[in-house]
Design a protein around this motif. Structure first.
Motif, PDB file in Angstrom:
ATOM      1  N   LEU A  35      24.658  27.037  10.630  1.00 45.53           N
ATOM      2  CA  LEU A  35      24.822  28.246  11.435  1.00 45.53           C
ATOM      3  C   LEU A  35      25.930  28.007  12.456  1.00 45.53           C
ATOM      4  CD1 LEU A  35      23.839  31.093  12.263  1.00 45.53           C
ATOM      5  CD2 LEU A  35      22.159  29.984  13.754  1.00 45.53           C
ATOM      6  N   LEU A  36      26.969  28.845  12.398  1.00 50.58           N
ATOM      7  CA  LEU A  36      28.160  28.676  13.241  1.00 50.58           C
ATOM      8  C   LEU A  36      28.264  29.816  14.230  1.00 50.58           C
ATOM      9  CD1 LEU A  36      31.050  27.387  13.778  1.00 50.58           C
ATOM     10  CD2 LEU A  36      31.886  28.997  12.056  1.00 50.58           C
ATOM     11  N   ASP A  37      28.539  29.465  15.485  1.00 51.17           N
ATOM     12  CA  ASP A  37      28.873  30.469  16.487  1.00 51.17           C
ATOM     13  C   ASP A  37      29.829  29.823  17.482  1.00 51.17           C
ATOM     14  OD1 ASP A  37      27.168  33.344  17.263  1.00 51.17           O
ATOM     15  OD2 ASP A  37      28.652  32.578  18.663  1.00 51.17           O
ATOM     16  N   VAL A  38      30.435  30.659  18.326  1.00 50.63           N
ATOM     17  CA  VAL A  38      31.445  30.130  19.252  1.00 50.63           C
ATOM     18  C   VAL A  38      30.823  29.460  20.468  1.00 50.63           C
ATOM     19  CG1 VAL A  38      33.225  31.763  18.555  1.00 50.63           C
ATOM     20  CG2 VAL A  38      31.628  32.387  20.377  1.00 50.63           C
ATOM     21  N   GLY A  39      29.552  29.737  20.773  1.00 48.90           N
ATOM     22  CA  GLY A  39      28.933  29.216  21.981  1.00 48.90           C
ATOM     23  C   GLY A  39      27.645  28.473  21.705  1.00 48.90           C
ATOM     24  N   GLN A  40      27.429  27.365  22.416  1.00 51.99           N
ATOM     25  CA  GLN A  40      26.209  26.593  22.231  1.00 51.99           C
ATOM     26  C   GLN A  40      24.982  27.354  22.718  1.00 51.99           C
ATOM     27  OE1 GLN A  40      26.153  23.638  20.521  1.00 51.99           O
ATOM     28  NE2 GLN A  40      23.940  24.040  20.550  1.00 51.99           N
ATOM     29  N   ALA A  41      25.140  28.149  23.783  1.00 49.98           N
ATOM     30  CA  ALA A  41      23.996  28.916  24.286  1.00 49.98           C
ATOM     31  C   ALA A  41      23.479  29.879  23.222  1.00 49.98           C
ATOM     32  CB  ALA A  41      24.402  29.689  25.548  1.00 49.98           C
ATOM     33  N   GLU A  42      24.387  30.525  22.494  1.00 51.46           N
ATOM     34  CA  GLU A  42      23.981  31.440  21.426  1.00 51.46           C
ATOM     35  C   GLU A  42      23.252  30.683  20.320  1.00 51.46           C
ATOM     36  OE1 GLU A  42      26.911  31.334  22.830  1.00 51.46           O
ATOM     37  OE2 GLU A  42      27.272  33.348  23.645  1.00 51.46           O
ATOM     38  N   LEU A  43      23.720  29.497  19.999  1.00 46.51           N
ATOM     39  CA  LEU A  43      23.083  28.702  18.949  1.00 46.51           C
ATOM     40  C   LEU A  43      21.700  28.219  19.389  1.00 46.51           C
ATOM     41  CD1 LEU A  43      26.215  26.690  17.809  1.00 46.51           C
ATOM     42  CD2 LEU A  43      25.006  28.417  16.462  1.00 46.51           C
ATOM     43  N   ASP A  44      21.581  27.812  20.639  1.00 53.95           N
ATOM     44  CA  ASP A  44      20.268  27.371  21.138  1.00 53.95           C
ATOM     45  C   ASP A  44      19.273  28.524  21.096  1.00 53.95           C
ATOM     46  OD1 ASP A  44      21.346  24.870  21.610  1.00 53.95           O
ATOM     47  OD2 ASP A  44      21.638  25.194  23.763  1.00 53.95           O
ATOM     48  N   ARG A  45      19.723  29.700  21.504  1.00 51.62           N
ATOM     49  CA  ARG A  45      18.847  30.870  21.455  1.00 51.62           C
ATOM     50  C   ARG A  45      18.476  31.201  20.019  1.00 51.62           C
ATOM     51  NH1 ARG A  45      21.570  33.702  24.647  1.00 51.62           N
ATOM     52  NH2 ARG A  45      22.929  34.759  23.145  1.00 51.62           N
ATOM     53  N   ALA A  46      19.422  31.082  19.101  1.00 52.38           N
ATOM     54  CA  ALA A  46      19.142  31.356  17.690  1.00 52.38           C
ATOM     55  C   ALA A  46      18.112  30.387  17.119  1.00 52.38           C
ATOM     56  CB  ALA A  46      20.436  31.282  16.882  1.00 52.38           C
ATOM     57  N   GLU A  47      18.200  29.125  17.494  1.00 49.62           N
ATOM     58  CA  GLU A  47      17.209  28.155  17.005  1.00 49.62           C
ATOM     59  C   GLU A  47      15.808  28.547  17.430  1.00 49.62           C
ATOM     60  OE1 GLU A  47      17.851  23.861  16.449  1.00 49.62           O
ATOM     61  OE2 GLU A  47      19.512  24.111  17.850  1.00 49.62           O
ATOM     62  N   ARG A  48      15.646  28.962  18.673  1.00 47.81           N
ATOM     63  CA  ARG A  48      14.315  29.386  19.150  1.00 47.81           C
ATOM     64  C   ARG A  48      13.854  30.634  18.408  1.00 47.81           C
ATOM     65  NH1 ARG A  48      16.962  28.073  24.069  1.00 47.81           N
ATOM     66  NH2 ARG A  48      17.334  30.278  24.528  1.00 47.81           N
ATOM     67  N   THR A  49      14.774  31.559  18.195  1.00 51.18           N
ATOM     68  CA  THR A  49      14.419  32.796  17.485  1.00 51.18           C
ATOM     69  C   THR A  49      14.024  32.509  16.045  1.00 51.18           C
ATOM     70  OG1 THR A  49      15.918  34.069  18.887  1.00 51.18           O
ATOM     71  CG2 THR A  49      15.269  35.073  16.797  1.00 51.18           C
ATOM     72  N   ILE A  50      14.746  31.629  15.386  1.00 48.74           N
ATOM     73  CA  ILE A  50      14.450  31.290  13.997  1.00 48.74           C
ATOM     74  C   ILE A  50      13.050  30.691  13.877  1.00 48.74           C
ATOM     75  CG2 ILE A  50      15.060  29.677  12.141  1.00 48.74           C
ATOM     76  CD1 ILE A  50      18.021  30.247  12.896  1.00 48.74           C
ATOM     77  N   GLU A  51      12.650  29.840  14.814  1.00 56.06           N
ATOM     78  CA  GLU A  51      11.293  29.277  14.793  1.00 56.06           C
ATOM     79  C   GLU A  51      10.251  30.388  14.854  1.00 56.06           C
ATOM     80  OE1 GLU A  51      10.846  26.475  17.914  1.00 56.06           O
ATOM     81  OE2 GLU A  51      12.361  25.078  17.134  1.00 56.06           O
ATOM     82  N   ILE A  52      10.478  31.358  15.728  1.00 55.46           N
ATOM     83  CA  ILE A  52       9.544  32.487  15.859  1.00 55.46           C
ATOM     84  C   ILE A  52       9.528  33.313  14.581  1.00 55.46           C
ATOM     85  CG2 ILE A  52       9.119  34.648  17.086  1.00 55.46           C
ATOM     86  CD1 ILE A  52      10.369  33.257  19.574  1.00 55.46           C
ATOM     87  N   GLN A  53      10.712  33.580  14.011  1.00 52.80           N
ATOM     88  CA  GLN A  53      10.781  34.403  12.808  1.00 52.80           C
ATOM     89  C   GLN A  53      10.151  33.702  11.604  1.00 52.80           C
ATOM     90  OE1 GLN A  53      14.972  35.394  12.527  1.00 52.80           O
ATOM     91  NE2 GLN A  53      14.759  37.120  13.943  1.00 52.80           N
ATOM     92  N   LEU A  54      10.304  32.401  11.500  1.00 55.57           N
ATOM     93  CA  LEU A  54       9.654  31.675  10.402  1.00 55.57           C
ATOM     94  C   LEU A  54       8.136  31.775  10.522  1.00 55.57           C
ATOM     95  CD1 LEU A  54      11.904  28.493  10.089  1.00 55.57           C
ATOM     96  CD2 LEU A  54      11.592  30.262   8.346  1.00 55.57           C
ATOM     97  N   ARG A  55       7.613  31.671  11.738  1.00 56.08           N
ATOM     98  CA  ARG A  55       6.159  31.828  11.926  1.00 56.08           C
ATOM     99  C   ARG A  55       5.723  33.239  11.553  1.00 56.08           C
ATOM    100  NH1 ARG A  55       7.054  28.730  16.722  1.00 56.08           N
ATOM    101  NH2 ARG A  55       6.958  30.612  18.018  1.00 56.08           N
ATOM    102  N   HIS A  56       6.518  34.234  11.965  1.00 56.76           N
ATOM    103  CA  HIS A  56       6.194  35.621  11.632  1.00 56.76           C
ATOM    104  C   HIS A  56       6.202  35.829  10.116  1.00 56.76           C
ATOM    105  CE1 HIS A  56       7.340  40.147  12.067  1.00 56.76           C
ATOM    106  NE2 HIS A  56       6.041  40.000  11.860  1.00 56.76           N
ATOM    107  N   ALA A  57       7.218  35.282   9.459  1.00 58.68           N
ATOM    108  CA  ALA A  57       7.317  35.433   8.007  1.00 58.68           C
ATOM    109  C   ALA A  57       6.127  34.788   7.302  1.00 58.68           C
ATOM    110  CB  ALA A  57       8.630  34.823   7.508  1.00 58.68           C
ATOM    111  N   ARG A  58       5.696  33.618   7.788  1.00 59.75           N
ATOM    112  CA  ARG A  58       4.513  32.977   7.189  1.00 59.75           C
ATOM    113  C   ARG A  58       3.277  33.845   7.398  1.00 59.75           C
ATOM    114  NH1 ARG A  58       6.394  28.484  10.192  1.00 59.75           N
ATOM    115  NH2 ARG A  58       7.793  27.160   8.951  1.00 59.75           N
TER     116      ARG A  58
END
Length: 288
Positions: A35-58
């Motif tokens: 996953l590529l983005d221009v800012g580390q803050a955006e990537l850190d936020r995306a990692e947290r969101t992905i964890e939540i979305q994976l739990r939701h999907a399960r």
């Protein structure tokens, strides 16, 4: 020698709402993602969101059984895209921005790597014009939330070659997604039909014909819409919706695509929907 793409990660460019949801979809199917983005803050936020979305999907039983999630790598360096199985561009719905990203990526990846623009309405042929190998480019229109919706609109440009179409439909099958391949045009099928309805729903609120809640209640209860047009608009992001409508209006000249004042005012005020905490509905308690 060409890379064995079957063993390589899927690259996603853009850690916003759609890029994050697409990354979740790929990871949940057991495939690795860069996953590529221009800012580390955006990537850190995306990692947290992905964890939540994976739990939701399960919780929603939306993931393939017996598969461990794929490995996620986040990066701000485009060199990490080299050797990707496919590259999904999911940046803002601005033609110049997308073209710039796709042109850069074309200079990094293999000649047989599919370049996938996740656009809601910009014609694929338009995006392909500046590319050195326009046959590599194809469009997808994942619906949000991508990790729950198993149908994907796939847009074949006039110059998209058969190998690219095959590679992308096979990738979607590996993600347990069904592909519907359509021909290129502004807005394709889903946006041409959906976005003017969302625009009209917002216009009804602006004209004080009904509240957002009542518009959605009628569309759900009488016409079978799953969530209602204005909750859907909030989920898409009102800024994204305005950008998509403006692009359709520019390309077709049809007044139904011209963003209404209600949408423009909400975007001006920063009320962008779920991602900002407020849109037609208030999500601030859920975000806190």
């Amino acid at each position: 020698m060409a890379t064995d793409h079957q063993q390589c990660p899927v690259a996603v460019i853009g850690a916003g709402v759609m890029g994050t949801a697409i990354a979740t979809t790929v990871l949940g199917s057991g495939l690795p993602v860069v996953l590529l983005d221009v800012g580390q803050a955006e990537l850190d936020r995306a990692e947290r969101t992905i964890e939540i979305q994976l739990r939701h999907a399960r919780m929603m039983d939306a993931l393939p059984s017996g598969r461990a999630p794929g490995r996620l790598v986040t990066t701000t360096s485009s060199s990490a895209l080299a050797g990707a199985r496919a590259v999904v561009e999911a940046v803002v719905e601005h033609e110049a921005t997308k073209v710039g990203v796709l042109t850069d990526v074309a200079g990094i990846v293999d000649a047989d790597t599919p370049l996938i623009s996740n656009t809601s309405g910009i014609p694929i042929d338009t995006l392909a014009d500046p590319l050195p190998r326009p046959q590599q480019l194809i469009g997808t229109h994942f619906m949000n939330p991508a990790y729950l919706i198993d149908l994907v609109e796939v847009i074949r440009g006039r110059r998209t070659d058969e190998a690219t179409v095959t590679a992308v439909t096979e990738l979607l099958a590996a993600l347990n997604r069904r592909a519907v391949v359509v021909r290129d045009s502004p807005g394709f099928v889903t946006s041409r039909l959906l976005h003017p309805m969302l625009n009209d729903a917002a216009r009804l609120v602006d004209e004080d014909v009904a509240t957002a809640e009542d518009v959605d209640r009628l569309m759900v209860g009488c016409l079978g819409h799953r969530t209602g047009p204005l909750r859907t608009a909030d989920l898409i992001g009102l800024d994204n919706l305005v950008d998509s409508l403006a692009a359709l209006y520019e390309r077709t000249g049809e007044q139904r695509y011209r963003p209404c004042e209600q949408l423009l005012a909400k975007v001006h005020d920063g009320h962008l929907g779920q991602k900002s905490g407020r849109g037609f509905y208030d999500y601030r308690e859920a975000l806190s």
